[in-house]
Each structure stands twice: as structure tokens, then as C-alpha cells.
Design a protein around this motif. Structure first.
Motif, PDB file in Angstrom:
ATOM      1  N   LEU A  28       0.819  -1.207   0.000  1.00 38.84           N
ATOM      2  CA  LEU A  28       0.000   0.000   0.000  1.00 38.84           C
ATOM      3  C   LEU A  28       0.858   1.265   0.000  1.00 38.84           C
ATOM      4  CD1 LEU A  28      -2.980  -0.833   2.396  1.00 38.84           C
ATOM      5  CD2 LEU A  28      -3.018  -0.488  -0.071  1.00 38.84           C
ATOM      6  N   MET A  29       2.000   1.222   0.650  1.00 37.75           N
ATOM      7  CA  MET A  29       2.877   2.389   0.639  1.00 37.75           C
ATOM      8  C   MET A  29       3.540   2.559  -0.730  1.00 37.75           C
ATOM      9  SD  MET A  29       4.430   2.008   4.493  1.00 37.75           S
ATOM     10  CE  MET A  29       5.422   3.488   4.476  1.00 37.75           C
ATOM     11  N   LEU A  30       3.904   1.448  -1.355  1.00 35.45           N
ATOM     12  CA  LEU A  30       4.483   1.514  -2.700  1.00 35.45           C
ATOM     13  C   LEU A  30       3.454   1.993  -3.720  1.00 35.45           C
ATOM     14  CD1 LEU A  30       6.562  -1.790  -2.836  1.00 35.45           C
ATOM     15  CD2 LEU A  30       7.441   0.541  -2.843  1.00 35.45           C
ATOM     16  N   ASP A  31       2.200   1.680  -3.468  1.00 41.41           N
ATOM     17  CA  ASP A  31       1.108   2.041  -4.354  1.00 41.41           C
ATOM     18  C   ASP A  31       1.102   3.526  -4.684  1.00 41.41           C
ATOM     19  OD1 ASP A  31      -0.920   0.891  -5.731  1.00 41.41           O
ATOM     20  OD2 ASP A  31      -2.365   0.918  -4.112  1.00 41.41           O
ATOM     21  N   TYR A  32       1.456   4.329  -3.712  1.00 33.45           N
ATOM     22  CA  TYR A  32       1.375   5.775  -3.893  1.00 33.45           C
ATOM     23  C   TYR A  32       2.705   6.390  -4.300  1.00 33.45           C
ATOM     24  CZ  TYR A  32       0.046  10.594  -3.201  1.00 33.45           C
ATOM     25  OH  TYR A  32      -0.210  11.908  -3.425  1.00 33.45           O
ATOM     26  N   LEU A  33       3.804   5.783  -3.862  1.00 32.08           N
ATOM     27  CA  LEU A  33       5.122   6.405  -4.030  1.00 32.08           C
ATOM     28  C   LEU A  33       5.486   6.651  -5.489  1.00 32.08           C
ATOM     29  CD1 LEU A  33       7.804   7.405  -2.922  1.00 32.08           C
ATOM     30  CD2 LEU A  33       8.583   5.026  -2.864  1.00 32.08           C
ATOM     31  N   GLY A  34       5.459   5.586  -6.316  1.00 35.42           N
ATOM     32  CA  GLY A  34       5.888   5.731  -7.701  1.00 35.42           C
ATOM     33  C   GLY A  34       5.039   6.707  -8.493  1.00 35.42           C
ATOM     34  N   PRO A  35       3.709   6.487  -8.534  1.00 31.50           N
ATOM     35  CA  PRO A  35       2.864   7.412  -9.297  1.00 31.50           C
ATOM     36  C   PRO A  35       2.931   8.855  -8.809  1.00 31.50           C
ATOM     37  CG  PRO A  35       1.689   5.379  -8.839  1.00 31.50           C
ATOM     38  CD  PRO A  35       2.963   5.317  -8.060  1.00 31.50           C
ATOM     39  N   ALA A  36       3.051   9.052  -7.501  1.00 26.80           N
ATOM     40  CA  ALA A  36       3.064  10.418  -6.978  1.00 26.80           C
ATOM     41  C   ALA A  36       4.302  11.173  -7.419  1.00 26.80           C
ATOM     42  CB  ALA A  36       2.988  10.390  -5.446  1.00 26.80           C
ATOM     43  N   LEU A  37       5.388  10.470  -7.639  1.00 23.82           N
ATOM     44  CA  LEU A  37       6.617  11.129  -8.078  1.00 23.82           C
ATOM     45  C   LEU A  37       6.683  11.237  -9.598  1.00 23.82           C
ATOM     46  CD1 LEU A  37       9.353   9.624  -5.724  1.00 23.82           C
ATOM     47  CD2 LEU A  37       8.606  12.000  -5.833  1.00 23.82           C
ATOM     48  N   ASP A  38       6.724  10.103 -10.273  1.00 21.47           N
ATOM     49  CA  ASP A  38       7.035  10.097 -11.699  1.00 21.47           C
ATOM     50  C   ASP A  38       5.979  10.778 -12.552  1.00 21.47           C
ATOM     51  OD1 ASP A  38       9.057   8.344 -10.731  1.00 21.47           O
ATOM     52  OD2 ASP A  38       9.282   7.576 -12.756  1.00 21.47           O
ATOM     53  N   THR A  39       4.700  10.560 -12.250  1.00 20.88           N
ATOM     54  CA  THR A  39       3.674  11.175 -13.086  1.00 20.88           C
ATOM     55  C   THR A  39       3.677  12.690 -12.930  1.00 20.88           C
ATOM     56  OG1 THR A  39       2.003  10.822 -11.368  1.00 20.88           O
ATOM     57  CG2 THR A  39       2.206   9.139 -13.078  1.00 20.88           C
ATOM     58  N   THR A  40       3.889  13.169 -11.709  1.00 24.36           N
ATOM     59  CA  THR A  40       3.910  14.618 -11.481  1.00 24.36           C
ATOM     60  C   THR A  40       5.129  15.245 -12.152  1.00 24.36           C
ATOM     61  OG1 THR A  40       2.844  14.228  -9.343  1.00 24.36           O
ATOM     62  CG2 THR A  40       3.788  16.406  -9.717  1.00 24.36           C
ATOM     63  N   ILE A  41       6.279  14.623 -11.985  1.00 19.48           N
ATOM     64  CA  ILE A  41       7.502  15.129 -12.613  1.00 19.48           C
ATOM     65  C   ILE A  41       7.347  15.148 -14.129  1.00 19.48           C
ATOM     66  CG2 ILE A  41       9.944  14.593 -13.028  1.00 19.48           C
ATOM     67  CD1 ILE A  41       9.946  13.458 -10.101  1.00 19.48           C
ATOM     68  N   SER A  42       6.789  14.081 -14.677  1.00 15.49           N
ATOM     69  CA  SER A  42       6.559  14.016 -16.121  1.00 15.49           C
ATOM     70  C   SER A  42       5.676  15.163 -16.588  1.00 15.49           C
ATOM     71  CB  SER A  42       5.892  12.680 -16.473  1.00 15.49           C
ATOM     72  OG  SER A  42       5.354  12.707 -17.776  1.00 15.49           O
ATOM     73  N   ALA A  43       4.562  15.381 -15.901  1.00 14.26           N
ATOM     74  CA  ALA A  43       3.611  16.413 -16.332  1.00 14.26           C
ATOM     75  C   ALA A  43       4.209  17.809 -16.243  1.00 14.26           C
ATOM     76  CB  ALA A  43       2.339  16.317 -15.497  1.00 14.26           C
ATOM     77  N   ILE A  44       4.950  18.089 -15.193  1.00 14.32           N
ATOM     78  CA  ILE A  44       5.562  19.418 -15.054  1.00 14.32           C
ATOM     79  C   ILE A  44       6.614  19.630 -16.137  1.00 14.32           C
ATOM     80  CG2 ILE A  44       6.982  20.886 -13.562  1.00 14.32           C
ATOM     81  CD1 ILE A  44       5.575  19.466 -11.154  1.00 14.32           C
ATOM     82  N   GLY A  45       7.458  18.639 -16.361  1.00 11.02           N
ATOM     83  CA  GLY A  45       8.461  18.761 -17.417  1.00 11.02           C
ATOM     84  C   GLY A  45       7.826  18.930 -18.783  1.00 11.02           C
ATOM     85  N   ASN A  46       6.786  18.138 -19.055  1.00 13.46           N
ATOM     86  CA  ASN A  46       6.098  18.259 -20.339  1.00 13.46           C
ATOM     87  C   ASN A  46       5.475  19.642 -20.513  1.00 13.46           C
ATOM     88  OD1 ASN A  46       6.705  15.632 -21.128  1.00 13.46           O
ATOM     89  ND2 ASN A  46       4.823  14.788 -20.281  1.00 13.46           N
TER      90      ASN A  46
END
Length: 400
Positions: free
Chosen positions: A231-249
């Protein structure tokens, strides 16, 4: 590979490898070809059905009874087994129970309490970068705020934070096929598992954090302790990579389409819609899989029970059947119904926090930057995340 599927002769098939380097760099012509080929296309290389049209992507995501996440959302089965116990790989009512454990941390009210601090961090970060004039919009902007906000939100200790991006990237590579790229990330996945396991075993998370809520649920008997790492891993990856991707894009697009930045700068109320348009046009997560629980039909094509269906969010978000001029970046487009954060019960739980971070950065930039000049960029090669490794920009300050 042993084939579980023999598609009827009239069903379109393709031998394209969506996870090759070339397809990761430039996927959109292939997405268009998949949409044009039919409602469903059989991917020979991965024994998987691909759904790429907006209408049918929404249908699949809405029908969790027929298109199940419980068997995992990865293209490869070994990693699907590792996803057991997460909200990502579960269906209602189990999904609702698991999501409820972290829901308190993700309500608009709870996130609102963090907004002021996030906006202050964004102000300080942007002011320093604009004063320099040139910077990397990925390493020095898009990554900085999420790497400050998300670990604190989950309640992670300082130790190990320098590895979070590598670990999250490995997770998304593993959600694709177990190709060479995913295999290179296996040691990082093992390290991440040990790291989260130690946190759960020793309870070294910040009181009041999302992670603390997960551990409290285990202490209260609502979930087994063994489910806490998932459950902790569930949030960690998406919360980082998707946000970073969207801001960079976002910065990449605004540096290419300067007239769109002018509109945002002149009317900052456009920022929420502009961010949605970024996520539509350059969707951070290209797609996740579902498994059919029974024989079903998508757009008139029959698919048997137990079949893997790859739901291509990124293709749906450029579907000509849904969007007028879908390749055009338009911050005034009515775009609230994109599927860049998923749809239905599996809609991204962390999108509220992602929006706060992105909006804060864009608001601070709009107050200071007249224009962006793109100096150079480098794509990140990941099986699932659409992102840049580097975006070098020069900014012209307002009034300069």
C-alpha cells in the motif's frame, strides 16, 4: 512465448513493439494507426489486446466487473504477482477498502492544509531559477518540488530519499514487458522492497502521514501487516514520476508554443485547464493492462475470458473521434474529461496533490517569466512513463 490467444482472421493484428526505444520516443503515429485499425488490435509480440480509442478506453475503465485489475496491470505476469495487495491491482469491494485506508490523507481538505506550504516552496524555487536565467526544467524544477513534497507526505525518513527516483522508474519499467530495460531495474526493485519492508517493520514513518495511516490500519486489524509495504508503494511511484513528467512536459510545450504561454501569463486562471491540456497531449502514463473475467465485446470485437487488454490512455487522449485537432496544444480547450489520470474507480488517487504542485509552479512562473526558449532536450526511456530526462531552457523575465 506461448500464445493464449488466436485472434479471428478479421481482427487487426500488429507485430509492432510499443516498448522499443523508437516507439517510446515517438509513439503517436503508431497510436493513430492502432486507432484507425479498429476498436481493438491484437499485439502479437505480447499476446495482448490493445484498446486505443477514447470511447472504448472509457468503457473498459468503467467496467471493472468485466475488465479486472485484480490480476495485475502489468504486461508481464511475474510483476503482476508482485502487485498483489495494492489498490492498483484490486477491484471493488477490496479496492474500495484499501483506498479508504489512505483516503483521509487525500481529501481536498487534507490537501488544502498543505497548499500554502507547497506554494511557498514553489515561489522560492522559481524565484531562484528565474534569477539565474538558464536551468534544466527537469532536474532543477520538475523533480525538485515533488521530491520535497511527496516523501514528507508519505512520511518517509531522510535516509533513502536519494534513490526514490531510480526505484520509481524501475517500478514503471516493470509494469511494461519484462524486456531488457525492465530487467535492468530488477536490482532497484529489490532495494525498494527492502527499504519499504524495513519502514514497516520498524515503524519509522512520520506521525500523521499517509504511511502512518497505513501502519495504523494494520495495528487496528483492518489489513494484514504484510500488506503495508504494497500500500505504501502504491502511492510512491505514481506520486513522483507522473507529477515530474507532467511538469516537465508543461515547460517543454510552453517553450515550443509561446503563444499558449502568453495566454496563461495574461490570464493565470487558465492554469488548471492548461495543466489538463498538458496531461491530455503528453499523457504521463501510456497505459495499464486489465484482464477479462468473461467473454465480452469491445466495439463489436469479441474477446474471450482470461485475456489481457492494454488500455492506452495516451492514445485515447489524442483520438480524433473525441477531440478536434487533437495534435494541437490549446490551453483554452475544454478538456476536463481526458483520461490522463485514468477514469472510474481507478482514477489516480494522488492527482489532487499533483495538481497543487503543478499549479503552484505554473502560477509562480507566470508571475515572473515572459517566455521560455528551448535550448535542448533529452527523452527518458521508460516502458510506461512519458517523460524527459533533461529540458534545458532560457527564460526571459517579465520586464526585462
Amino acid at each position: 512465448m506461448t500464445r493464449s490467444t488466436v485472434p479471428p482472421a478479421e481482427v487487426p493484428t500488429t507485430d509492432v513493439d510499443l516498448y522499443s526505444d523508437d516507439q517510446i520516443r515517438e509513439p503517436y503515429e503508431t497510436y493513430r494507426a492502432l486507432r484507425d485499425a479498429g476498436p481493438v488490435v491484437y499485439l502479437e509480440k505480447y499476446d495482448t489486446w490493445a484498446v486505443s480509442r477514447y470511447e472504448h478506453v472509457r468503457e473498459v475503465l468503467k467496467d471493472t466487473d468485466t475488465f479486472s485489475s485484480a490480476g495485475g496491470v502489468s504486461v508481464n505476469e511475474p510483476f503482476n504477482r508482485q502487485l498483489v495487495g495494492t489498490t492498483l491491482a484490486s477491484d471493488p469491494p477490496e479496492h474500495d477498502k484499501l483506498r479508504g485506508i489512505v483516503a483521509g490523507s487525500l481529501t481536498p481538505r487534507a490537501l488544502g492544509d498543505r497548499r500554502a506550504a507547497i506554494e511557498e516552496q514553489a515561489e522560492q524555487l522559481v524565484a531562484g531559477l528565474v534569477a539565474r536565467g538558464e536551468f534544466d526544467a527537469v532536474t532543477e524544477l520538475a523533480r525538485v518540488l515533488p521530491l520535497s513534497v511527496v516523501p514528507d507526505f508519505i512520511g518517509l525518513p531522510q535516509d533513502g530519499r536519494d534513490r526514490l527516483l531510480d526505484w520509481a522508474s524501475a517500478v514503471f519499467d516493470a509494469i511494461g514487458p519484462m524486456n531488457e530495460r525492465a530487467q535492468r531495474g530488477l536490482p532497484a526493485l529489490a532495494q525498494l522492497g527492502s527499504y519499504i519492508g524495513d519502514l514497516v517493520e520498524h515503524g519509522t514513518v512520520t506521525p500523521g502521514s499517509l504511511g502512518d495511516g497505513v501502519l495504523s490500519a494494520a495495528r487496528e486489524g483492518r489489513i494484514p501487516t504484510g500488506q503495508c509495504p504494497a500500500l505504501m508503494l502504491d502511492y510512491l511511484g505514481p506520486a513522483l514520476d507522473t507529477t515530474i513528467s507532467a511538469i516537465g512536459n508543461a515547460i517543454y510545450l510552453f517553450s515550443r508554443y509561446t503563444e499558449q504561454w502568453d495566454k496563461v501569463r495574461e490570464d493565470p486562471k487558465l492554469i488548471p485547464n492548461a495543466f489538463n491540456e498538458v496531461v491530455r497531449l503528453e499523457t504521463p502514463i501510456r497505459g495499464f493492462c486489465r484482464h477479462t473475467t468473461k467473454e465480452t465485446s469491445i466495439g463489436g470485437t469479441t474477446i474471450g475470458a482470461g485475456q489481457k487488454v492494454l488500455v492506452l490512455y495516451a492514445a485515447a487522449n489524442r483520438d480524433e473521434r473525441k477531440w478536434q485537432d487533437p495534435e494541437t496544444f490549446d490551453v483554452t480547450r475544454r478538456v476536463g474529461d481526458h483520461v490522463g489520470f485514468g477514469f472510474g474507480v481507478h482514477g489516480c488517487a494522488g492527482q489532487g496533490l499533483a495538481r497543487i504542485e503543478a499549479h503552484a509552479l505554473l502560477k509562480s512562473l507566470a508571475a515572473r517569466v515572459a517566455s521560455f526558449e528551448l535550448l535542448g532536450s533529452e527523452r527518458a526511456l521508460n516502458n510506461v512513463i512519458r517523460a524527459f530526462a533533461s529540458i534545458r531552457v532560457r527564460v526571459t523575465p517579465i520586464g526585462a
